[in-house]
Design an enzyme around this catalytic site. Structure first.
Site, PDB file in Angstrom:
ATOM      1  CE  LYS A   1      24.287   8.947  -1.781  1.00 40.52           C
ATOM      2  NZ  LYS A   1      24.463   7.521  -1.468  1.00 40.52           N
TER       3      LYS A   1
ATOM      4  NE  ARG B   1      31.558   8.620   3.296  1.00 42.84           N
ATOM      5  CZ  ARG B   1      31.943   9.561   2.429  1.00 42.84           C
ATOM      6  NH1 ARG B   1      33.114  10.150   2.570  1.00 42.84           N
ATOM      7  NH2 ARG B   1      31.165   9.907   1.430  1.00 42.84           N
TER       8      ARG B   1
ATOM      9  NE  ARG C   1      30.200   7.503  -1.012  1.00 46.09           N
ATOM     10  CZ  ARG C   1      30.875   6.420  -0.622  1.00 46.09           C
ATOM     11  NH1 ARG C   1      31.587   5.743  -1.490  1.00 46.09           N
ATOM     12  NH2 ARG C   1      30.843   6.017   0.642  1.00 46.09           N
TER      13      ARG C   1
ATOM     14  CD  GLU D   1      21.232  11.013 -12.499  1.00 48.27           C
ATOM     15  OE1 GLU D   1      20.605   9.944 -12.611  1.00 48.27           O
ATOM     16  OE2 GLU D   1      22.462  11.088 -12.591  1.00 48.27           O
TER      17      GLU D   1
ATOM     18  CE  LYS E   1      21.943   9.973   1.258  1.00 48.04           C
ATOM     19  NZ  LYS E   1      22.355   8.615   1.148  1.00 48.04           N
TER      20      LYS E   1
HETATM   21  C1  PBG Z   1      25.529   4.949   0.284  1.00 47.43           C
HETATM   22  C2  PBG Z   1      24.828   5.875   1.210  1.00 47.43           C
HETATM   23  C3  PBG Z   1      25.369   6.965   1.895  1.00 47.43           C
HETATM   24  C4  PBG Z   1      24.332   7.502   2.655  1.00 47.43           C
HETATM   25  C5  PBG Z   1      23.206   6.730   2.421  1.00 47.43           C
HETATM   26  N1  PBG Z   1      23.528   5.743   1.507  1.00 47.43           N
HETATM   27  C6  PBG Z   1      26.760   7.458   1.956  1.00 47.43           C
HETATM   28  C7  PBG Z   1      27.374   8.136   0.791  1.00 47.43           C
HETATM   29  O1  PBG Z   1      26.791   8.215  -0.288  1.00 47.43           O
HETATM   30  O2  PBG Z   1      28.514   8.602   0.929  1.00 47.43           O
HETATM   31  C8  PBG Z   1      24.443   8.682   3.550  1.00 47.43           C
HETATM   32  C9  PBG Z   1      23.331   8.829   4.546  1.00 47.43           C
HETATM   33  C10 PBG Z   1      23.629   9.810   5.626  1.00 47.43           C
HETATM   34  O3  PBG Z   1      24.627  10.562   5.579  1.00 47.43           O
HETATM   35  O4  PBG Z   1      22.827   9.863   6.572  1.00 47.43           O
HETATM   36  N2  PBG Z   1      25.369   3.615   0.697  1.00 47.43           N
END
Ligand code: PBG
Length: 331
Positions: A199, A209, A220, A236, A251
């Site tokens: 991720k 957000r 992050r 990972e 992702k």
């Molecule tokens: C974290 C999470 C995020 C997304 C899915 N799980 C946000 C992030 O990591 O900032 C993003 C999914 C999207 O943008 O469609 N709970």
């Protein structure tokens, strides 16, 4: 001057729709698509998300209806995100049986039983007042090991509420192992873990957000991966497989097809990819201006994600794509 005619003519296999269909290598199936859904505490009506036209924050009732419709349309699963009314430093709402995500999971499992695969986002960011994916130490840094304790509790709460699959998405070291152990200790051996394996710290989460009313300031980057790193995804992957991941995920999707391809080649468990909010928003924004054909862009991007190696795809277009596939079948 005599010309040399082409010796090979790849165009032959492109000459009619029927022959193109016959030799098509990758096919989308609605069964491979998972619909992410948002449920917000205290709502009476669905609330639109401006950066994601067509996607809403659901009330508990509208979530049940929309989930049932998505399952009827054939989608392979649902990934649920909760948006609480109140947040605190520990993200208490994440582990509270009355927390919005857990009550929504309970609702959906009661409504749908085993007719679908019910997945739960396992992360604290929607529930913390600072918006980070974990709890903070005295210096304000995300405390990896203290966060693991919270994830273990959250996994059990989600399993009790009825999730078939939990999706730890916080990128804490060791998260898959603690989640697996906690589930097993509490008798939830059958609940699967979908690990967010690779991720990346991505700008493409921007619209999300808004979707979860995030309070995050900063980013992050201390826990999500650097977009410049490819090999790290395999590290990972190795860790997540060793820790017991049942499924692994990359992702975002389209900007990381190389990573997806690497992970798919090395994984012996099914590989998911998440076409995230910003990928959705880009297609919607361009299509709204008439700059691209939305349906073709949706089909093409999802096909590309599968071609790169995804076995399943999380996408806000899951139901849309179900409609497009049904239409194509009829034509
Ligand atoms: C974290 C999470 C995020 C997304 C899915 N799980 C946000 C992030 O990591 O900032 C993003 C999914 C999207 O943008 O469609 N709970």
């Amino acid at each position: 001057m005599s010309r040399t005619l082409p010796q090979e003519r790849p165009r032959r296999l492109r000459s009619t729709p029927a022959i193109r269909r016959l030799v098509r290598q990758h096919r989308l199936s609605v069964a491979d698509l998972v619909l992410p859904m948002f449920v917000r505490e205290g709502l009476r009506e669905p609330h639109p998300i401006s950066a994601m036209p067509g996607v809403v924050q659901h009330s508990r009732d509208s979530l049940r209806v929309a989930a049932t419709e998505a399952v009827a349309a054939g989608v392979g699963g649902l990934m649920v995100f909760g948006v609480p009314e109140h947040r605190d430093a520990l993200g208490s709402g994440a582990t509270d049986a009355d927390g919005i995500l857990n009550v929504a999971l309970t609702d959906l499992r009661a409504e749908l039983g085993d007719d679908t695969v019910l997945m739960a986002d396992l992360c604290l960011d929607e529930f913390t007042d600072h918006g980070h994916c974990g709890v903070l130490d005295a210096a304000g840094r995300v405390d990896n090991d203290a966060t693991l304790e919270r994830y273990a509790q959250m996994a059990v709460a989600q399993a009790v509420a009825g999730a078939h699959v939990v999706g730890p998405s916080g990128m804490m070291d060791g998260q898959v192992k603690v989640v697996r152990e906690a589930l097993d200790e509490q008798g939830h051996q059958d609940v699967a873990v979908l690990a967010y394996t690779a991720k990346y710290a991505s700008a493409h989460y921007g619209p999300f957000r808004e979707a979860v009313g995030s309070t995050l300031r900063g980013d992050r980057s201390t826990y999500q991966q650097d977009p410049a790193n490819r090999t790290e995804a395999l590290r990972e992957l190795r860790l997540d497989l060793a820790e017991g991941a049942d499924l692994v995920m990359v992702k975002p999707a389209l900007p990381y097809l190389d990573v997806l391809s690497d992970v798919a080649a090395a994984s012996d468990v099914p590989v998911a990819a998440y076409q995230v909010s910003g990928e959705y928003a880009q297609i919607e924004a361009a299509a709204a201006r008439g700059w691209i054909d939305r349906d073709r862009a949706v089909t093409e991007t999802l096909t590309s994600i599968k071609r790169a190696g995804a076995d399943l795809v999380l996408t806000y277009y899951a139901v849309t794509m179900a409609g497009l596939l049904a239409k194509a079948d009829r034509s």
